[in-house]
Structures are given as structure tokens and as C-alpha cells.
Design a protein around this motif. Structure first.
Motif, PDB file in Angstrom:
ATOM      1  N   MET A 176      11.100   5.512  -2.241  1.00 40.61           N
ATOM      2  CA  MET A 176      10.117   5.932  -2.861  1.00 40.61           C
ATOM      3  C   MET A 176       9.561   7.718  -2.688  1.00 40.61           C
ATOM      4  O   MET A 176       8.999   8.078  -3.089  1.00 40.61           O
ATOM      5  N   LEU A 177      11.525   8.198  -1.623  1.00 41.02           N
ATOM      6  CA  LEU A 177      11.158   9.335  -1.199  1.00 41.02           C
ATOM      7  C   LEU A 177      11.954  10.288  -1.991  1.00 41.02           C
ATOM      8  O   LEU A 177      11.368  11.986  -2.152  1.00 41.02           O
ATOM      9  N   THR A 178      12.358   9.682  -3.583  1.00 42.11           N
ATOM     10  CA  THR A 178      13.018  10.727  -4.415  1.00 42.11           C
ATOM     11  C   THR A 178      12.372   9.886  -6.188  1.00 42.11           C
ATOM     12  O   THR A 178      13.399  10.939  -6.427  1.00 42.11           O
ATOM     13  N   ARG A 179      11.766   9.097  -5.709  1.00 38.44           N
ATOM     14  CA  ARG A 179      11.429   9.024  -7.411  1.00 38.44           C
ATOM     15  C   ARG A 179      10.644   9.714  -8.093  1.00 38.44           C
ATOM     16  O   ARG A 179      10.628  10.751  -7.340  1.00 38.44           O
ATOM     17  N   PRO A 180      10.276   9.971  -9.471  1.00 35.18           N
ATOM     18  CA  PRO A 180       9.665  10.920 -10.419  1.00 35.18           C
ATOM     19  C   PRO A 180       8.074  11.230  -9.148  1.00 35.18           C
ATOM     20  O   PRO A 180       8.019  12.189  -9.224  1.00 35.18           O
ATOM     21  N   ASP A 181       7.415  10.101  -9.147  1.00 35.63           N
ATOM     22  CA  ASP A 181       6.162  10.076  -8.491  1.00 35.63           C
ATOM     23  C   ASP A 181       5.817  10.355  -6.694  1.00 35.63           C
ATOM     24  O   ASP A 181       4.804   9.024  -6.429  1.00 35.63           O
ATOM     25  N   SER A 182       7.093  10.493  -6.229  1.00 35.79           N
ATOM     26  CA  SER A 182       7.206  10.003  -5.222  1.00 35.79           C
ATOM     27  C   SER A 182       5.968  11.181  -3.799  1.00 35.79           C
ATOM     28  O   SER A 182       5.293  12.086  -4.370  1.00 35.79           O
ATOM     29  N   PRO A 183       5.301  10.341  -3.028  1.00 38.43           N
ATOM     30  CA  PRO A 183       4.192  10.813  -1.922  1.00 38.43           C
ATOM     31  C   PRO A 183       4.328  12.270  -1.198  1.00 38.43           C
ATOM     32  O   PRO A 183       5.753  12.539  -1.315  1.00 38.43           O
ATOM     33  N   GLU A 184       4.174  13.241  -1.143  1.00 33.18           N
ATOM     34  CA  GLU A 184       4.116  13.964  -0.187  1.00 33.18           C
ATOM     35  C   GLU A 184       4.271  13.194   1.312  1.00 33.18           C
ATOM     36  O   GLU A 184       2.790  12.628   1.659  1.00 33.18           O
ATOM     37  N   ALA A 185       5.255  13.465   1.686  1.00 30.37           N
ATOM     38  CA  ALA A 185       5.365  12.909   2.611  1.00 30.37           C
ATOM     39  C   ALA A 185       5.266  13.978   3.824  1.00 30.37           C
ATOM     40  O   ALA A 185       6.195  14.931   3.837  1.00 30.37           O
ATOM     41  N   TRP A 186       4.483  13.903   5.648  1.00 35.58           N
ATOM     42  CA  TRP A 186       4.698  15.074   6.127  1.00 35.58           C
ATOM     43  C   TRP A 186       5.143  13.358   7.777  1.00 35.58           C
ATOM     44  O   TRP A 186       3.719  12.811   7.712  1.00 35.58           O
ATOM     45  N   PHE A 187       6.269  13.873   8.033  1.00 38.93           N
ATOM     46  CA  PHE A 187       6.664  12.806   9.801  1.00 38.93           C
ATOM     47  C   PHE A 187       6.465  14.120  10.459  1.00 38.93           C
ATOM     48  O   PHE A 187       6.987  15.048  10.757  1.00 38.93           O
ATOM     49  N   ILE A 188       5.944  13.088  11.526  1.00 40.35           N
ATOM     50  CA  ILE A 188       6.131  14.630  12.521  1.00 40.35           C
ATOM     51  C   ILE A 188       6.796  12.643  13.787  1.00 40.35           C
ATOM     52  O   ILE A 188       6.356  11.983  14.353  1.00 40.35           O
ATOM     53  N   VAL A 189       7.573  13.521  14.619  1.00 44.14           N
ATOM     54  CA  VAL A 189       8.192  12.597  15.530  1.00 44.14           C
ATOM     55  C   VAL A 189       8.328  13.489  16.930  1.00 44.14           C
ATOM     56  O   VAL A 189       8.950  14.946  17.458  1.00 44.14           O
ATOM     57  N   ASN A 190       8.166  12.638  17.720  1.00 44.14           N
ATOM     58  CA  ASN A 190       7.918  12.666  19.544  1.00 44.14           C
ATOM     59  C   ASN A 190      10.234  13.585  19.810  1.00 44.14           C
ATOM     60  O   ASN A 190      10.894  12.757  18.885  1.00 44.14           O
TER      61      ASN A 190
ATOM     62  N   LEU B  93       0.864  -1.121   0.269  1.00 43.39           N
ATOM     63  CA  LEU B  93      -0.012  -0.056   0.110  1.00 43.39           C
ATOM     64  C   LEU B  93       0.685   1.373   0.038  1.00 43.39           C
ATOM     65  O   LEU B  93       0.703   2.759  -0.401  1.00 43.39           O
ATOM     66  N   GLU B  94       2.021   0.749   0.907  1.00 40.66           N
ATOM     67  CA  GLU B  94       3.469   2.314   0.887  1.00 40.66           C
ATOM     68  C   GLU B  94       3.731   2.564  -0.185  1.00 40.66           C
ATOM     69  O   GLU B  94       3.417   3.827  -0.873  1.00 40.66           O
ATOM     70  N   GLN B  95       3.324   1.551  -1.146  1.00 47.72           N
ATOM     71  CA  GLN B  95       4.432   2.008  -2.626  1.00 47.72           C
ATOM     72  C   GLN B  95       3.411   2.684  -3.556  1.00 47.72           C
ATOM     73  O   GLN B  95       3.456   3.487  -4.160  1.00 47.72           O
ATOM     74  N   ASP B  96       2.363   2.541  -3.858  1.00 46.31           N
ATOM     75  CA  ASP B  96       1.427   3.850  -4.030  1.00 46.31           C
ATOM     76  C   ASP B  96       0.493   4.791  -3.939  1.00 46.31           C
ATOM     77  O   ASP B  96      -0.042   5.201  -4.333  1.00 46.31           O
ATOM     78  N   ALA B  97       1.122   4.815  -2.384  1.00 48.29           N
ATOM     79  CA  ALA B  97      -0.059   6.258  -1.314  1.00 48.29           C
ATOM     80  C   ALA B  97       0.956   7.113  -2.556  1.00 48.29           C
ATOM     81  O   ALA B  97       2.129   7.267  -2.985  1.00 48.29           O
ATOM     82  N   SER B  98      -0.242   8.569  -2.488  1.00 48.11           N
ATOM     83  CA  SER B  98      -0.052   9.960  -3.446  1.00 48.11           C
ATOM     84  C   SER B  98       0.407  11.086  -1.688  1.00 48.11           C
ATOM     85  O   SER B  98       1.381  11.384  -2.102  1.00 48.11           O
ATOM     86  N   THR B  99       0.236  10.056  -1.008  1.00 44.70           N
ATOM     87  CA  THR B  99       0.291  11.326   0.534  1.00 44.70           C
ATOM     88  C   THR B  99       0.784  10.111   1.473  1.00 44.70           C
ATOM     89  O   THR B  99      -0.038   8.665   1.682  1.00 44.70           O
ATOM     90  N   LEU B 100       2.112  10.492   2.613  1.00 45.12           N
ATOM     91  CA  LEU B 100       1.897   9.592   4.284  1.00 45.12           C
ATOM     92  C   LEU B 100       1.674  11.239   5.178  1.00 45.12           C
ATOM     93  O   LEU B 100       2.979  11.759   4.658  1.00 45.12           O
ATOM     94  N   ARG B 101       0.842  10.687   5.875  1.00 46.33           N
ATOM     95  CA  ARG B 101       1.189  11.011   7.150  1.00 46.33           C
ATOM     96  C   ARG B 101       2.243  10.206   8.762  1.00 46.33           C
ATOM     97  O   ARG B 101       1.077   9.160   8.397  1.00 46.33           O
ATOM     98  N   GLN B 102       2.301  10.217   9.087  1.00 45.05           N
ATOM     99  CA  GLN B 102       3.343   9.933  10.421  1.00 45.05           C
ATOM    100  C   GLN B 102       3.831  10.233  11.194  1.00 45.05           C
ATOM    101  O   GLN B 102       3.965  10.841  11.018  1.00 45.05           O
ATOM    102  N   TYR B 103       3.087  10.053  12.675  1.00 50.01           N
ATOM    103  CA  TYR B 103       4.016  10.345  13.909  1.00 50.01           C
ATOM    104  C   TYR B 103       4.359   9.552  14.400  1.00 50.01           C
ATOM    105  O   TYR B 103       3.967   7.710  14.296  1.00 50.01           O
ATOM    106  N   GLN B 104       5.738   8.906  15.184  1.00 51.24           N
ATOM    107  CA  GLN B 104       6.470   8.636  15.418  1.00 51.24           C
ATOM    108  C   GLN B 104       6.535   9.129  16.984  1.00 51.24           C
ATOM    109  O   GLN B 104       7.759  10.171  17.674  1.00 51.24           O
ATOM    110  N   CYS B 105       6.689   8.701  18.134  1.00 49.24           N
ATOM    111  CA  CYS B 105       6.779   8.586  19.353  1.00 49.24           C
ATOM    112  C   CYS B 105       7.650   8.148  19.985  1.00 49.24           C
ATOM    113  O   CYS B 105       7.897   8.009  21.145  1.00 49.24           O
TER     114      CYS B 105
END
Length: 288
Positions: free
Chosen positions: A162-176, A109-121
Motif C-alpha cells: 500500500m505504501l508504493t501503490r499509485p493511490d498510496s496514503p500519506e503515512a507519518w511514522f514516529i518510533v521511540n 480500514l487501512e487499505q482504504d485510508a488516505s492518511t496514516l499516522r502511527q506512533y510505535q513505542c
């Protein structure tokens, strides 16, 4: 028209799309799984499994369902192509036991995502981890063999492309902040890891925020990931994992509440610029 339906790339995403389309057809017919199963001399549980991705769907099953629902030949062939392609293996699955089945699903599923929002604590995101950091995480307290650890680390590193490919998703990470300051391995390893996180955050499609210790009250959710997909037929989902399994939440209520939680975390976290400054200050500490 079928040409207007964008077909997702990975086998996992195609299996998910097939389940969505089959459920949509049944709901349009206003029938239950049990009623459809009875009409086709199947069990209702078989129909349910086909709609939830709980088992492989054969082309002959698609033929029977499409005749029953009265679909066009074009739609039938589209669904059969999804069923065929869903049987192929993704690149990550060749690594065998190094990647558990429940995580295989997520990677697809991650490979086909267009957006990725993740929180890591507790930990820095897997898509930003250097090899030594990832290896330390897999080795500590693990019952995996050395070969399985090598496979797991290799998959994690390959996922990062996946973060550097031409069709890379918009990725937003929040970490504690604890994930930034918690020393995995040793200080030298952490310095290299934090420098990698800064490099990843500098990518045009990546945003990284740190939730500081003094941020006050914020949504206490535990780590989670939200994936969005380019086609409107593929709804967003929430992913949470544990030591031995994972949970996938797809209902509108779940997605809405986790979106609200992520927005709360984003508001409580430092800005991307101040987050980078904090990480750089920790890098300096580890460089002494």
C-alpha cells in the motif's frame, strides 16, 4: 446525489460506510434505535447492531429501513450495494487463522485510508518490517502453529504494498528510539531491518521520525494508529491493539485528543533528516 458519494474499496470500509449512513438516517428522523425497532417489529438492539457494524445487514433490512425513512430509490440502491459488497472477503482474509478477526477489521480500514499516522513505542512499524523481523516477532512467545505464523507474516508483507501503490496514503511514522536500538533476532537482522526502514522513509509519501531517549517530557500514550479517509462521510478513527483484542475509537473527542498527542510527539521527535542520521549511526554499529 449518490454519484457524489465516493464508495470505499474494501469490504470493511463499505460495511463501515453502511453503518454510518444508516445511523445518519435515523438521527435525521430524530428517533431512537428502540423507536425504529418498534415501528419495524424489530428489537432496538438489531437497529443498533446495524449502525455499529455488529452484524451483517440484509438487503431486505435496507428495503424496510428506506421505506420507513422515506428515502429515494437511488439512496436505497446505494445502501443495498454497500450491504452486498460488505459480504465479500478481502485478500487478507484468505489466510485464515494467521490473522485474528479483530485485526482483519483494521486491515480492511487501512487499505482504504488516505492518511496514516502511527506512533510505535517498542517495535518498528509493521508496514516497514522485513520478513525475518516479522517472523521473529510472531515466533517469540507465540502459541501459533508454523503454518499460522507463515500466514501472518505473508499478510504483513503484502500489506506493505500500500505504501508504493499509485493511490498510496500519506503515512507519518514516529518510533521511540528504543524501537530502533532494541535487537530483535540478532545484530545482522537489525541492520537489514533498519536499512529497510530507511528505504521506506525515502518514499515520497512517507515520513519517519525518531523520538530520542533525551527528548524530555512527551505525551505518554502507548502505541496507536490514526487513519483518515478520503470521503468526508468517513470520519477519522484511532486504533490501538493488544495481545488478544483491539480498540477502535471514532468519536470527535478521541480523535481530537490523539491528534493533539501525535502533534506533541512529532514536536518532541527528531526531524526526519536527523532521524535518518540516528538510524544510520545505529546501522554502522550493527555492521561492525
Amino acid at each position: 446525489m449518490i454519484e457524489e458519494i465516493e464508495m470505499a474499496g474494501s469490504p470493511t470500509a463499505r460495511r463501515r460506510r453502511l453503518s454510518i449512513e444508516l445511523k445518519k438516517l435515523r438521527e435525521q428522523s430524530t428517533l431512537t434505535c428502540a423507536q425504529v425497532g418498534q415501528a419495524l417489529d424489530w428489537s432496538g438492539s438489531k437497529v443498533n447492531r446495524m449502525e455499529t457494524g455488529g452484524g451483517r445487514v440484509q438487503p431486505s433490512d435496507i428495503d424496510a429501513l428506506c421505506r420507513f425513512y422515506g428515502t429515494s430509490d437511488e439512496l436505497r440502491e446505494f445502501l443495498k450495494s454497500l450491504a452486498r459488497d460488505a459480504k465479500t472477503r478481502g485478500w487478507w482474509q484468505v489466510h485464515g487463522a494467521g490473522v485474528p478477526e479483530w485485526f482483519n477489521i483494521y486491515i480492511g480500514l487501512e487499505q482504504d485510508a488516505s492518511t496514516l499516522r502511527q506512533y510505535q513505542c517498542e517495535l518498528l512499524p509493521g508496514l516497514m518490517q522485513i520478513e525475518a523481523y516479522a517472523r521473529e516477532l510472531h515466533t517469540t512467545g507465540s502459541h501459533m502453529s508454523a503454518e499460522e505464523i507463515d500466514r501472518a507474516v505473508r499478510v504483513r508483507l503484502e500489506r506493505q504494498e500500500m505504501l508504493t501503490r499509485p493511490d498510496s496514503p500519506e503515512a507519518w511514522f514516529i518510533v521511540n528510539e528504543g524501537a530502533v536500538r532494541n535487537v530483535i533476532g540478532d545484530r545482522e537482522l537489525m541492520r537489514e531491518q533498519l536499512e529497510r526502514a530507511l528505504d521506506s522513509a525515502a518514499l515520497p509519501n512517507v515520513t519517519l521520525q525518531v523520538l530520542p531517549f533525551d527528548s524530555g517530557t512527551y505525551p505518554a500514550t502507548g502505541s496507536f494508529t490514526m487513519l483518515g479517509f478520503p470521503a468526508p462521510e468517513d470520519p477519522d478513527l484511532v486504533y490501538r491493539d493488544g495481545i488478544t483484542d483491539a480498540v477502535y475509537l471514532e468519536g470527535e473527542h478521541h480523535v481530537r485528543e490523539y491528534t493533539r498527542a501525535f502533534d506533541g510527539l512529532r514536536a518532541a521527535a527528531l526531524s526526519p533528516q536527523r532521524s535518518a542520521q540516528l538510524i544510520k549511526s545505529v546501522v554502522k554499529e550493527y555492521s561492525k
